[in-house]
Design an enzyme around this catalytic site. Structure first.
Site, PDB file in Angstrom:
ATOM      1  N   ARG A 104      40.625  18.698  96.735  1.00  0.00           N
ATOM      2  CA  ARG A 104      39.918  19.714  95.959  1.00  0.00           C
ATOM      3  C   ARG A 104      40.677  20.130  94.704  1.00  0.00           C
ATOM      4  O   ARG A 104      40.084  20.289  93.632  1.00  0.00           O
ATOM      5  CB  ARG A 104      39.619  20.924  96.846  1.00  0.00           C
ATOM      6  CG  ARG A 104      38.940  22.091  96.132  1.00  0.00           C
ATOM      7  CD  ARG A 104      37.802  21.677  95.218  1.00  0.00           C
ATOM      8  NE  ARG A 104      36.844  20.793  95.841  1.00  0.00           N
ATOM      9  CZ  ARG A 104      35.965  20.060  95.173  1.00  0.00           C
ATOM     10  NH1 ARG A 104      35.966  20.060  93.846  1.00  0.00           N
ATOM     11  NH2 ARG A 104      35.121  19.289  95.811  1.00  0.00           N
ATOM     12  N   LYS A 139      38.680  29.565  72.459  1.00  0.00           N
ATOM     13  CA  LYS A 139      37.856  30.077  73.556  1.00  0.00           C
ATOM     14  C   LYS A 139      38.023  29.162  74.770  1.00  0.00           C
ATOM     15  O   LYS A 139      37.135  28.398  75.142  1.00  0.00           O
ATOM     16  CB  LYS A 139      36.399  30.174  73.121  1.00  0.00           C
ATOM     17  CG  LYS A 139      36.193  31.187  72.005  1.00  0.00           C
ATOM     18  CD  LYS A 139      34.758  31.216  71.512  1.00  0.00           C
ATOM     19  CE  LYS A 139      34.590  32.214  70.369  1.00  0.00           C
ATOM     20  NZ  LYS A 139      33.225  32.222  69.814  1.00  0.00           N
ATOM     21  N   LYS A 171      40.141  36.844  60.186  1.00  0.00           N
ATOM     22  CA  LYS A 171      38.789  37.101  60.650  1.00  0.00           C
ATOM     23  C   LYS A 171      38.292  38.438  60.110  1.00  0.00           C
ATOM     24  O   LYS A 171      39.035  39.153  59.423  1.00  0.00           O
ATOM     25  CB  LYS A 171      38.757  37.069  62.174  1.00  0.00           C
ATOM     26  CG  LYS A 171      39.178  35.701  62.743  1.00  0.00           C
ATOM     27  CD  LYS A 171      39.243  35.699  64.244  1.00  0.00           C
ATOM     28  CE  LYS A 171      37.884  35.784  64.887  1.00  0.00           C
ATOM     29  NZ  LYS A 171      37.080  34.563  64.673  1.00  0.00           N
ATOM     30  N   GLU A 200      37.889  33.489  57.386  1.00  0.00           N
ATOM     31  CA  GLU A 200      36.520  33.560  57.895  1.00  0.00           C
ATOM     32  C   GLU A 200      35.684  34.456  56.987  1.00  0.00           C
ATOM     33  O   GLU A 200      36.088  35.573  56.671  1.00  0.00           O
ATOM     34  CB  GLU A 200      36.517  34.110  59.318  1.00  0.00           C
ATOM     35  CG  GLU A 200      35.125  34.298  59.906  1.00  0.00           C
ATOM     36  CD  GLU A 200      35.167  34.990  61.245  1.00  0.00           C
ATOM     37  OE1 GLU A 200      35.386  34.296  62.256  1.00  0.00           O
ATOM     38  OE2 GLU A 200      34.991  36.228  61.286  1.00  0.00           O
ATOM     39  N   ASP A 221      30.974  31.651  58.799  1.00  0.00           N
ATOM     40  CA  ASP A 221      30.595  32.168  60.104  1.00  0.00           C
ATOM     41  C   ASP A 221      29.117  32.551  60.160  1.00  0.00           C
ATOM     42  O   ASP A 221      28.634  33.354  59.354  1.00  0.00           O
ATOM     43  CB  ASP A 221      31.453  33.388  60.445  1.00  0.00           C
ATOM     44  CG  ASP A 221      31.239  33.861  61.859  1.00  0.00           C
ATOM     45  OD1 ASP A 221      31.143  33.012  62.759  1.00  0.00           O
ATOM     46  OD2 ASP A 221      31.184  35.094  62.070  1.00  0.00           O
TER      47      ASP A 221
END
Length: 284
Positions: A104, A139, A171, A200, A221
């Site tokens: 597993r 992410k 950002k 961004e 973006d």
């Protein structure tokens, strides 16, 4: 295994995953049903079409569970290979108890990484011929970033920055905190003059400000196709452009055909379904 992976770190991670399964001491079902001396051959088999990644990690799981017990492993394919349902990926011979105990943990890793590689290959194939490159993002699942980004490479994609220190990405919240795009860029460039800086923006106007500030990589973006085309036209090759935000496979080619250099796709790692792979024990 890719040489860019820290092998000691990977081994520590694999040991931790094995310990997660064996925290209670032993595999009680396997210990009860399998004679300690029994030796078996097992095959890692694809249950669906896809791109495989993580086979050496699967082997590492088996060898760590086996410990001092002898294990023979034969690879039928290498990472990055497109496989079909029913293909044998690797064959292993060793103590049956060890193979079943490792099953597993091994499958959790190889199925997930192969899923990332398979989804990445779909994106890469979708934009083939446009010149655009598919890139991942940060992410990722905690502690699995290096492995997931490796799987992206197996699928034909490229990696964005690995962490917060190897490149700067200004950002929207940085822009707000600094008081504007130009000021945010100036502050980053002043503090870290040698580091790569991406900015961004969510409008063509801000893309031009970022360009005038000195940015050579601009992230567009959540822009519509028409906005992307306008940005490409106005930037005119003076900076590399990356489309990001809400991208899906059904619009990937249209986005790529606007002339952007990159598509940043968080889904490669945060939403990839596993590739169904099984460990089949062969009858004696």
């Amino acid at each position: 295994m890719d040489d860019t992976l820290d092998r000691r770190w990977v081994e520590d991670l694999v040991r931790a995953t094995i310990e997660e399964d064996l925290a209670g001491g032993v595999d009680v079902t396997t210990t009860a049903t399998v004679d300690e001396a029994q030796v078996s051959v097992a095959e890692l088999v694809a249950r669906a079409d896809g791109v495989v990644a993580g086979l050496e990690i699967a082997e590492l799981v088996i060898r760590l569970v086996a410990g001092t017990e002898e294990v023979e492993v034969e690879h039928s394919v290498t990472d990055g290979t497109a496989v079909k349902k029913g293909d044998v990926l690797l064959t292993v011979r060793g103590k049956t108890r060890k193979l079943l105990t490792a099953e597993r943990t091994m499958l959790n890793l190889v199925c997930h990484l192969s899923g990332v590689a398979s989804l990445t290959r779909r994106w890469v194939d979708e934009v083939e011929g446009t010149g655009a490159v598919i890139r991942d993002t940060r992410k990722t699942m905690p502690l699995l970033r290096s492995l997931e980004k490796y799987a992206v490479r197996c699928g034909g994609g490229k990696n964005h920055r690995m962490g917060l220190s190897d490149a700067a990405l200004i950002k929207d919240n940085h822009v707000i905190a600094a008081g504007g795009v130009a000021e945010a860029f100036r502050l980053v460039r002043k503090a870290y003059p040698e580091i790569a800086v991406e900015v961004e923006v969510d409008s063509v106007a801000d893309a031009l400000i970022a360009l005038e500030s000195g940015a050579d990589l601009i992230l567009l973006d959540n822009m519509e196709i028409d906005q992307l085309r306008e940005a490409v036209e106005k930037i005119a090759g003076r900076a590399r452009l990356e489309a990001s935000g809400g991208l899906t496979l059904d619009v990937a080619r249209k986005v790529a055909e606007t002339g952007v250099d990159f598509l940043a796709v968080g889904a490669l790692t945060h939403s990839a379904p596993v590739l169904d792979i099984a460990l089949d024990l062969q009858e004696a």
